[in-house]
Design a protein around this motif. Sequence first.
Motif, PDB file in Angstrom:
ATOM      1  N   ARG A   1     -65.534  -5.866   4.980  1.00 21.00           N
ATOM      2  CA  ARG A   1     -65.420  -4.408   5.160  1.00 21.00           C
ATOM      3  C   ARG A   1     -64.199  -4.025   5.986  1.00 21.00           C
ATOM      4  O   ARG A   1     -64.234  -3.107   6.807  1.00 21.00           O
ATOM      5  CB  ARG A   1     -66.690  -3.864   5.801  1.00 21.00           C
ATOM      6  CG  ARG A   1     -67.011  -4.493   7.147  1.00 21.00           C
ATOM      7  CD  ARG A   1     -68.227  -3.880   7.795  1.00 21.00           C
ATOM      8  NE  ARG A   1     -68.714  -4.738   8.863  1.00 21.00           N
ATOM      9  CZ  ARG A   1     -69.809  -4.504   9.552  1.00 21.00           C
ATOM     10  NH1 ARG A   1     -70.551  -3.457   9.290  1.00 21.00           N
ATOM     11  NH2 ARG A   1     -70.196  -5.328  10.508  1.00 21.00           N
ATOM     12  N   SER A   2     -63.093  -4.767   5.800  1.00 20.04           N
ATOM     13  CA  SER A   2     -61.890  -4.419   6.564  1.00 20.04           C
ATOM     14  C   SER A   2     -61.279  -3.132   6.014  1.00 20.04           C
ATOM     15  O   SER A   2     -61.512  -2.754   4.858  1.00 20.04           O
ATOM     16  CB  SER A   2     -60.854  -5.547   6.482  1.00 20.04           C
ATOM     17  OG  SER A   2     -60.331  -5.615   5.180  1.00 20.04           O
TER      18      SER A   2
ATOM     19  N   HIS B   1     -71.145  -7.635   4.668  1.00 13.65           N
ATOM     20  CA  HIS B   1     -70.291  -7.974   5.817  1.00 13.65           C
ATOM     21  C   HIS B   1     -70.934  -9.083   6.628  1.00 13.65           C
ATOM     22  O   HIS B   1     -71.959  -9.646   6.219  1.00 13.65           O
ATOM     23  CB  HIS B   1     -70.069  -6.711   6.662  1.00 13.65           C
ATOM     24  CG  HIS B   1     -71.329  -5.953   6.891  1.00 13.65           C
ATOM     25  ND1 HIS B   1     -72.285  -6.370   7.806  1.00 13.65           N
ATOM     26  CD2 HIS B   1     -71.832  -4.859   6.272  1.00 13.65           C
ATOM     27  CE1 HIS B   1     -73.295  -5.529   7.759  1.00 13.65           C
ATOM     28  NE2 HIS B   1     -73.060  -4.608   6.835  1.00 13.65           N
ATOM     29  N   SER B   2     -70.357  -9.367   7.779  1.00 12.28           N
ATOM     30  CA  SER B   2     -70.794 -10.537   8.555  1.00 12.28           C
ATOM     31  C   SER B   2     -72.246 -10.436   9.026  1.00 12.28           C
ATOM     32  O   SER B   2     -72.851 -11.451   9.349  1.00 12.28           O
ATOM     33  CB  SER B   2     -69.874 -10.743   9.757  1.00 12.28           C
ATOM     34  OG  SER B   2     -69.803  -9.558  10.501  1.00 12.28           O
TER      35      SER B   2
ATOM     36  N   THR C   1     -50.638  -7.219  -4.626  1.00 17.46           N
ATOM     37  CA  THR C   1     -50.484  -6.512  -3.354  1.00 17.46           C
ATOM     38  C   THR C   1     -49.006  -6.170  -3.152  1.00 17.46           C
ATOM     39  O   THR C   1     -48.664  -5.038  -2.806  1.00 17.46           O
ATOM     40  CB  THR C   1     -51.000  -7.401  -2.193  1.00 17.46           C
ATOM     41  OG1 THR C   1     -52.376  -7.670  -2.425  1.00 17.46           O
ATOM     42  CG2 THR C   1     -50.835  -6.726  -0.852  1.00 17.46           C
TER      43      THR C   1
ATOM     44  N   ILE D   1     -57.192 -15.516   1.270  1.00 19.97           N
ATOM     45  CA  ILE D   1     -56.046 -16.442   1.298  1.00 19.97           C
ATOM     46  C   ILE D   1     -56.292 -17.370   2.477  1.00 19.97           C
ATOM     47  O   ILE D   1     -56.208 -16.952   3.640  1.00 19.97           O
ATOM     48  CB  ILE D   1     -54.696 -15.710   1.481  1.00 19.97           C
ATOM     49  CG1 ILE D   1     -54.476 -14.708   0.346  1.00 19.97           C
ATOM     50  CG2 ILE D   1     -53.549 -16.710   1.520  1.00 19.97           C
ATOM     51  CD1 ILE D   1     -53.179 -13.923   0.453  1.00 19.97           C
TER      52      ILE D   1
ATOM     53  N   LYS E   1     -62.769 -17.127   4.364  1.00 19.24           N
ATOM     54  CA  LYS E   1     -63.395 -18.424   4.658  1.00 19.24           C
ATOM     55  C   LYS E   1     -63.476 -19.233   3.366  1.00 19.24           C
ATOM     56  O   LYS E   1     -64.114 -18.780   2.405  1.00 19.24           O
ATOM     57  CB  LYS E   1     -64.812 -18.215   5.197  1.00 19.24           C
ATOM     58  CG  LYS E   1     -64.858 -17.558   6.553  1.00 19.24           C
ATOM     59  CD  LYS E   1     -66.272 -17.375   7.061  1.00 19.24           C
ATOM     60  CE  LYS E   1     -66.257 -16.642   8.397  1.00 19.24           C
ATOM     61  NZ  LYS E   1     -67.564 -16.151   8.803  1.00 19.24           N
TER      62      LYS E   1
HETATM   63  P1  NAD Z   1     -60.884  -9.353   8.065  1.00 17.75           P
HETATM   64  O1  NAD Z   1     -61.004 -10.545   8.941  1.00 17.75           O
HETATM   65  O2  NAD Z   1     -60.402  -8.076   8.623  1.00 17.75           O
HETATM   66  O3  NAD Z   1     -62.292  -9.087   7.363  1.00 17.75           O
HETATM   67  C1  NAD Z   1     -63.140 -10.117   6.964  1.00 17.75           C
HETATM   68  C2  NAD Z   1     -64.439  -9.497   6.556  1.00 17.75           C
HETATM   69  O4  NAD Z   1     -65.314 -10.546   6.163  1.00 17.75           O
HETATM   70  C3  NAD Z   1     -65.128  -8.731   7.681  1.00 17.75           C
HETATM   71  O5  NAD Z   1     -65.369  -7.408   7.259  1.00 17.75           O
HETATM   72  C4  NAD Z   1     -66.446  -9.469   7.902  1.00 17.75           C
HETATM   73  O6  NAD Z   1     -67.528  -8.573   8.111  1.00 17.75           O
HETATM   74  C5  NAD Z   1     -66.613 -10.241   6.602  1.00 17.75           C
HETATM   75  N1  NAD Z   1     -67.361 -11.470   6.831  1.00 17.75           N
HETATM   76  C6  NAD Z   1     -67.072 -12.467   7.721  1.00 17.75           C
HETATM   77  N2  NAD Z   1     -68.041 -13.418   7.679  1.00 17.75           N
HETATM   78  C7  NAD Z   1     -68.942 -13.007   6.771  1.00 17.75           C
HETATM   79  C8  NAD Z   1     -70.158 -13.534   6.291  1.00 17.75           C
HETATM   80  N3  NAD Z   1     -70.636 -14.692   6.757  1.00 17.75           N
HETATM   81  N4  NAD Z   1     -70.844 -12.840   5.354  1.00 17.75           N
HETATM   82  C9  NAD Z   1     -70.355 -11.680   4.864  1.00 17.75           C
HETATM   83  N5  NAD Z   1     -69.202 -11.127   5.274  1.00 17.75           N
HETATM   84  C10 NAD Z   1     -68.498 -11.778   6.216  1.00 17.75           C
HETATM   85  O7  NAD Z   1     -59.990  -9.833   6.862  1.00 17.75           O
HETATM   86  P2  NAD Z   1     -59.159  -9.028   5.726  1.00 17.75           P
HETATM   87  O8  NAD Z   1     -57.886  -8.535   6.315  1.00 17.75           O
HETATM   88  O9  NAD Z   1     -60.024  -8.095   4.963  1.00 17.75           O
HETATM   89  O10 NAD Z   1     -58.816 -10.262   4.785  1.00 17.75           O
HETATM   90  C11 NAD Z   1     -59.833 -11.018   4.162  1.00 17.75           C
HETATM   91  C12 NAD Z   1     -59.193 -12.166   3.416  1.00 17.75           C
HETATM   92  O11 NAD Z   1     -58.344 -11.632   2.417  1.00 17.75           O
HETATM   93  C13 NAD Z   1     -58.282 -13.058   4.272  1.00 17.75           C
HETATM   94  O12 NAD Z   1     -58.343 -14.374   3.783  1.00 17.75           O
HETATM   95  C14 NAD Z   1     -56.900 -12.485   4.040  1.00 17.75           C
HETATM   96  O13 NAD Z   1     -55.881 -13.454   4.223  1.00 17.75           O
HETATM   97  C15 NAD Z   1     -57.014 -12.099   2.588  1.00 17.75           C
HETATM   98  N6  NAD Z   1     -56.113 -11.023   2.161  1.00 17.75           N
HETATM   99  C16 NAD Z   1     -55.482 -11.228   0.990  1.00 17.75           C
HETATM  100  C17 NAD Z   1     -54.647 -10.248   0.505  1.00 17.75           C
HETATM  101  C18 NAD Z   1     -53.964 -10.482  -0.817  1.00 17.75           C
HETATM  102  O14 NAD Z   1     -52.991  -9.844  -1.112  1.00 17.75           O
HETATM  103  N7  NAD Z   1     -54.492 -11.374  -1.636  1.00 17.75           N
HETATM  104  C19 NAD Z   1     -54.423  -9.069   1.207  1.00 17.75           C
HETATM  105  C20 NAD Z   1     -55.123  -8.887   2.405  1.00 17.75           C
HETATM  106  C21 NAD Z   1     -55.978  -9.867   2.871  1.00 17.75           C
END
Ligand code: NAD
Length: 304
Positions: A162-163, A185-186, A281, A246, A209
């Motif tokens: 939910r970022s 979410h987490s 992206t 990623i 993860k």
């Molecule tokens: P973030 O750390 O802000 O958010 C992670 C989310 O995962 C949080 O909302 C959290 O609640 C949730 N989460 C964590 N553990 C959990 C669990 N056990 N069960 C359910 N939900 C859980 O990360 P982000 O910025 O949203 O990025 C997420 C991933 O996406 C990262 O690996 C980042 O590198 C990747 N990303 C990729 C791109 C792309 O262009 N492909 C762009 C942005 C982010």
Amino acid sequence: MSIKMDGKLVAHQIKSTVKEYIERNNAHLDLTIVQVGNNSASNTYIKNKVKACEEVGIQSTVLRYENIDEYDRCVDIPDTLKHITGTGAMLQLPLPKGWDENYFVNLIPSRQDADCLTEASLGKFYSSSNPYIAPCTAQGIIDLLDFYNIDIEGKRALVIGRSNIVGRPIAHLLETRNATVTLAHSKTRRSDLLRLFAISDIVITAVGKPDFITEEDAYQYNKDYRHDFYSYFETKSNRVIIDVGINRDENGKLCGDLSEDFKAKYSEYYSPVPGGVGPLTVANLLYNTVKLHHQEHKNDQDNV
Ligand code: NAD
């Protein structure tokens, strides 16, 4: 047989549209990227963005702040962000530990906010049922679904994460396209998460993860809930899995939140890592820059 979605191909199409707009209008577009510190992943992302700008004819400028002192943090960087030049601008995240990212992102004027991450841009985004400009990764996921003619309306969609950058905006875009969306979410119970995965038509993982859900999880789930035919974890389903994560595996290799084998087994369509959402992206950052340019010059330019 599951279909691996080709993010590079879709990104190429978006970049061609950007290039065409620039050539047709004989327009000058520039993108300013501000980097604070020297994060190695950020260096790679910025390199990719600069290269993509070159490909389409957008001029890019990288303003790099290394060895930052208090004056830079309190005066110089805020001042740069507030008075940034260029058609579009973005602040590369993450910022150094302890910095309030929200504060710094919000200093960028919304008319130049190519990432669509300031409160002003997001306010417009969330209050519209047909947003003009969207956060880049979320828009990229929609582009990927559209390219493969995947129906969204009426579908059950599960977004995990939910970022503000990924989870929330993609949940909003799916909802505006009439999907029934659940945002996990987490704090979501693991058993709920697996059940939601089992019954969803579209699953987006944005967790960060590796091997977040495994074959073993699916096997155990089906064993525990074997009487619940409604939510059986089917292998040959018409599920679509979009993997945004990623990560690096134990050998340092790039990987998503789910293994490629797992995605192929439990979906009809899936996005790989690398080569899935990532290129989209970057392509949407360029496309957003075009949209900002168009908005500024609506009266004397063609449509986007
Ligand atoms: P973030 O750390 O802000 O958010 C992670 C989310 O995962 C949080 O909302 C959290 O609640 C949730 N989460 C964590 N553990 C959990 C669990 N056990 N069960 C359910 N939900 C859980 O990360 P982000 O910025 O949203 O990025 C997420 C991933 O996406 C990262 O690996 C980042 O590198 C990747 N990303 C990729 C791109 C792309 O262009 N492909 C762009 C942005 C982010």
